[in-house]
Scaffold this motif. Sequence first.
Motif, PDB file in Angstrom:
ATOM      1  N   GLY A 196       0.810  -1.221   0.000  1.00  0.00           N
ATOM      2  CA  GLY A 196       0.000   0.000   0.000  1.00  0.00           C
ATOM      3  C   GLY A 196       0.836   1.260   0.000  1.00  0.00           C
ATOM      4  N   ALA A 197       1.942   1.262   0.752  1.00  0.00           N
ATOM      5  CA  ALA A 197       2.837   2.419   0.743  1.00  0.00           C
ATOM      6  C   ALA A 197       3.463   2.612  -0.631  1.00  0.00           C
ATOM      7  CB  ALA A 197       3.925   2.237   1.805  1.00  0.00           C
ATOM      8  N   TYR A 198       3.829   1.516  -1.267  1.00  0.00           N
ATOM      9  CA  TYR A 198       4.409   1.600  -2.614  1.00  0.00           C
ATOM     10  C   TYR A 198       3.411   2.196  -3.607  1.00  0.00           C
ATOM     11  CZ  TYR A 198       5.323  -0.255  -7.300  1.00  0.00           C
ATOM     12  OH  TYR A 198       5.472  -0.395  -8.652  1.00  0.00           O
ATOM     13  N   SER A 199       2.170   1.731  -3.571  1.00  0.00           N
ATOM     14  CA  SER A 199       1.183   2.212  -4.535  1.00  0.00           C
ATOM     15  C   SER A 199       0.798   3.668  -4.283  1.00  0.00           C
ATOM     16  CB  SER A 199      -0.074   1.334  -4.488  1.00  0.00           C
ATOM     17  OG  SER A 199      -0.752   1.491  -3.243  1.00  0.00           O
ATOM     18  N   SER A 200       0.778   4.099  -3.017  1.00  0.00           N
ATOM     19  CA  SER A 200       0.398   5.483  -2.719  1.00  0.00           C
ATOM     20  C   SER A 200       1.465   6.475  -3.143  1.00  0.00           C
ATOM     21  CB  SER A 200       0.123   5.635  -1.223  1.00  0.00           C
ATOM     22  OG  SER A 200       1.299   5.411  -0.465  1.00  0.00           O
ATOM     23  N   ILE A 201       2.705   6.023  -3.316  1.00  0.00           N
ATOM     24  CA  ILE A 201       3.789   6.913  -3.735  1.00  0.00           C
ATOM     25  C   ILE A 201       4.013   6.846  -5.241  1.00  0.00           C
ATOM     26  CG2 ILE A 201       6.266   7.371  -3.524  1.00  0.00           C
ATOM     27  CD1 ILE A 201       6.101   6.359  -0.648  1.00  0.00           C
ATOM     28  N   PHE A 202       4.044   5.647  -5.802  1.00  0.00           N
ATOM     29  CA  PHE A 202       4.470   5.474  -7.184  1.00  0.00           C
ATOM     30  C   PHE A 202       3.315   5.260  -8.171  1.00  0.00           C
ATOM     31  CE2 PHE A 202       8.047   4.011  -4.588  1.00  0.00           C
ATOM     32  CZ  PHE A 202       9.080   4.744  -5.129  1.00  0.00           C
ATOM     33  N   ILE A 203       2.166   4.792  -7.706  1.00  0.00           N
ATOM     34  CA  ILE A 203       1.109   4.401  -8.646  1.00  0.00           C
ATOM     35  C   ILE A 203      -0.054   5.390  -8.649  1.00  0.00           C
ATOM     36  CG2 ILE A 203      -0.460   2.565  -9.316  1.00  0.00           C
ATOM     37  CD1 ILE A 203       2.525   1.918  -9.628  1.00  0.00           C
ATOM     38  N   ALA A 204      -0.666   5.621  -7.494  1.00  0.00           N
ATOM     39  CA  ALA A 204      -1.872   6.454  -7.447  1.00  0.00           C
ATOM     40  C   ALA A 204      -1.642   7.880  -7.946  1.00  0.00           C
ATOM     41  CB  ALA A 204      -2.444   6.454  -6.025  1.00  0.00           C
ATOM     42  N   PRO A 205      -0.606   8.618  -7.493  1.00  0.00           N
ATOM     43  CA  PRO A 205      -0.408   9.983  -8.013  1.00  0.00           C
ATOM     44  C   PRO A 205      -0.116  10.010  -9.507  1.00  0.00           C
ATOM     45  CG  PRO A 205       0.868   9.632  -5.999  1.00  0.00           C
ATOM     46  CD  PRO A 205       0.385   8.302  -6.439  1.00  0.00           C
ATOM     47  N   ALA A 206       0.650   9.029  -9.990  1.00  0.00           N
ATOM     48  CA  ALA A 206       0.944   8.984 -11.427  1.00  0.00           C
ATOM     49  C   ALA A 206      -0.322   8.722 -12.238  1.00  0.00           C
ATOM     50  CB  ALA A 206       1.994   7.907 -11.704  1.00  0.00           C
ATOM     51  N   LEU A 207      -1.193   7.858 -11.746  1.00  0.00           N
ATOM     52  CA  LEU A 207      -2.467   7.614 -12.436  1.00  0.00           C
ATOM     53  C   LEU A 207      -3.311   8.885 -12.475  1.00  0.00           C
ATOM     54  CD1 LEU A 207      -3.523   4.110 -11.039  1.00  0.00           C
ATOM     55  CD2 LEU A 207      -2.927   4.657 -13.406  1.00  0.00           C
ATOM     56  N   LEU A 208      -3.363   9.598 -11.359  1.00  0.00           N
ATOM     57  CA  LEU A 208      -4.127  10.848 -11.323  1.00  0.00           C
ATOM     58  C   LEU A 208      -3.572  11.850 -12.333  1.00  0.00           C
ATOM     59  CD1 LEU A 208      -6.290  12.650 -10.071  1.00  0.00           C
ATOM     60  CD2 LEU A 208      -4.643  13.257  -8.278  1.00  0.00           C
ATOM     61  N   ALA A 209      -2.249  11.950 -12.416  1.00  0.00           N
ATOM     62  CA  ALA A 209      -1.639  12.880 -13.377  1.00  0.00           C
ATOM     63  C   ALA A 209      -1.963  12.478 -14.817  1.00  0.00           C
ATOM     64  CB  ALA A 209      -0.128  12.916 -13.165  1.00  0.00           C
ATOM     65  N   VAL A 210      -1.942  11.179 -15.103  1.00  0.00           N
ATOM     66  CA  VAL A 210      -2.261  10.712 -16.459  1.00  0.00           C
ATOM     67  C   VAL A 210      -3.705  11.050 -16.811  1.00  0.00           C
ATOM     68  CG1 VAL A 210      -2.585   8.632 -17.866  1.00  0.00           C
ATOM     69  CG2 VAL A 210      -0.524   8.890 -16.495  1.00  0.00           C
ATOM     70  N   PHE A 211      -4.618  10.831 -15.878  1.00  0.00           N
ATOM     71  CA  PHE A 211      -6.034  11.131 -16.142  1.00  0.00           C
ATOM     72  C   PHE A 211      -6.252  12.628 -16.351  1.00  0.00           C
ATOM     73  CE2 PHE A 211      -7.189   7.180 -13.436  1.00  0.00           C
ATOM     74  CZ  PHE A 211      -6.926   6.364 -14.516  1.00  0.00           C
ATOM     75  N   LYS A 212      -5.612  13.459 -15.518  1.00  0.00           N
ATOM     76  CA  LYS A 212      -5.825  14.906 -15.610  1.00  0.00           C
ATOM     77  C   LYS A 212      -5.156  15.509 -16.849  1.00  0.00           C
ATOM     78  CE  LYS A 212      -7.397  17.406 -13.059  1.00  0.00           C
ATOM     79  NZ  LYS A 212      -8.736  18.033 -13.017  1.00  0.00           N
ATOM     80  N   GLU A 213      -4.032  14.969 -17.282  1.00  0.00           N
ATOM     81  CA  GLU A 213      -3.326  15.531 -18.433  1.00  0.00           C
ATOM     82  C   GLU A 213      -4.116  15.379 -19.727  1.00  0.00           C
ATOM     83  OE1 GLU A 213      -0.783  17.285 -18.460  1.00  0.00           O
ATOM     84  OE2 GLU A 213       0.433  16.889 -16.694  1.00  0.00           O
ATOM     85  N   ARG A 214      -5.129  14.534 -19.729  1.00  0.00           N
ATOM     86  CA  ARG A 214      -5.952  14.349 -20.926  1.00  0.00           C
ATOM     87  C   ARG A 214      -6.994  15.445 -21.091  1.00  0.00           C
ATOM     88  NH1 ARG A 214      -7.147   7.786 -20.545  1.00  0.00           N
ATOM     89  NH2 ARG A 214      -4.958   7.110 -20.760  1.00  0.00           N
ATOM     90  N   GLU A 215      -7.203  16.257 -20.081  1.00  0.00           N
ATOM     91  CA  GLU A 215      -8.185  17.326 -20.177  1.00  0.00           C
ATOM     92  C   GLU A 215      -7.681  18.439 -21.102  1.00  0.00           C
ATOM     93  OE1 GLU A 215      -9.011  18.728 -16.286  1.00  0.00           O
ATOM     94  OE2 GLU A 215      -9.903  16.834 -15.587  1.00  0.00           O
ATOM     95  N   PRO A 216      -8.558  19.082 -21.873  1.00  0.00           N
ATOM     96  CA  PRO A 216      -8.120  20.150 -22.799  1.00  0.00           C
ATOM     97  C   PRO A 216      -7.419  21.296 -22.089  1.00  0.00           C
ATOM     98  CG  PRO A 216     -10.350  19.439 -23.328  1.00  0.00           C
ATOM     99  CD  PRO A 216      -9.989  18.770 -22.038  1.00  0.00           C
ATOM    100  N   GLY A 217      -7.915  21.696 -20.922  1.00  0.00           N
ATOM    101  CA  GLY A 217      -7.289  22.788 -20.196  1.00  0.00           C
ATOM    102  C   GLY A 217      -5.863  22.449 -19.786  1.00  0.00           C
ATOM    103  N   MET A 218      -5.625  21.208 -19.357  1.00  0.00           N
ATOM    104  CA  MET A 218      -4.289  20.805 -18.959  1.00  0.00           C
ATOM    105  C   MET A 218      -3.365  20.670 -20.168  1.00  0.00           C
ATOM    106  SD  MET A 218      -4.407  20.868 -15.789  1.00  0.00           S
ATOM    107  CE  MET A 218      -5.671  20.917 -14.512  1.00  0.00           C
ATOM    108  N   GLN A 219      -3.911  20.251 -21.297  1.00  0.00           N
ATOM    109  CA  GLN A 219      -3.093  20.173 -22.508  1.00  0.00           C
ATOM    110  C   GLN A 219      -2.665  21.564 -22.968  1.00  0.00           C
ATOM    111  OE1 GLN A 219      -5.365  17.935 -25.372  1.00  0.00           O
ATOM    112  NE2 GLN A 219      -5.097  15.984 -24.276  1.00  0.00           N
TER     113      GLN A 219
END
Length: 395
Positions: free
Chosen positions: A292-315
Amino acid sequence: MSKLGAIGAKLHRGEVSYDFIGHRKFWFSLSAVLVIISLAGLFARGLALGIEFKGGVEYEAKVKVTDHTVQDFGDAVKATNAKDLGDPVVTTINNEKVRVQTKPLAQNDIGTVRAAIAKEAGIPAEQVTSQQIGASWGKQIADKAILALVVFLIAVFAVIWLYFREAKASMAAIIALIHDVTITVGLYALIGFDVTPATVIGVLTILGYSLYDTVVVFDKVRENTRGITGSNRYTYSDATNLAVNQTVVRSINTTVTALLPIGAILVVGTAVLGTGPLKDLSLALFVGVAIGAYSSIFIAPALLAVFKEREPGMQALNKRVTAKKAQIAAAAAAPVGVATAGAPAGAAARSDVQDTPRKADRATGSAPTPSSRPMKAAAAGRPQPTRKPRSKRGK
């Protein structure tokens, strides 16, 4: 301040950092490999379900445990040739008891196996305890555990959505939780640990630990990305990476603090008490908290960034930030002499005209020619006297 504390302060100020988000492909690939191995072990070997789930008969007897206790009692039980006996599971408890678990047996065979265990232990048959466990009870436990997991995931999705006002944050957190459970259960399948009701409790408990660290990181991400589209300093990935660096020391401290007592319970439950609910619970917690500590540092924030970067405003923000960085890099790489090339032609001409008399004076060795215009006031604000011609001096 300790060395770790100093590093944490530098990470929080942004003086040093590790590009967690920039290396997300590596961490995603590592997690994908772990998940594939876990699923392969789960489907190929399956889980070693305890007697509580598959049913059977459990015997316990007091005996002085030696190096040959497990082998001797296993051979003694097999020698009874009871119907549907299978391979009995023999374990020791605290160096003073032996436990034998078998598949469901007929009533006559239960007595036969009890007598064989008593003979091997050198005690009367009445001192060997036995209990029958039906498979239906274990199925009810499994069904309730699955239902609890589904309800928990739905509740987590809704709470995170309401708290962060962001469905993408809920999706990233849920994927990280499923990632943690899959790897933990897959490890049980690969190593062959028995799955008991205590294991199920431990697996459900680790979801809370993983979610706690993930929410802390997401909260810092929200703080760093508030109003980010109105500037061109950072991209969403940059702000997310800063948030992870600012919270990574806290996550490590929290994880180590949780793993130390869990590890102590695991050692006591395994080495001192032997097989039992305490070992099963602590083992699931130890593995789950680390994953759980590994996923909260390396996986969850990176997934959030990938999802948000697809928005037109972020692009659009990414394009602005990239253009600004290119301008800064070009300005830093340009030589110093290039700066005068853009000066107005008139200014250059005036500079040449003003410098011509000085150049001529230096060439002839004569004194510099005084200017006919009065000098301006000095920096202190006091006016300077005007030079008079030689013909009028002294009058």
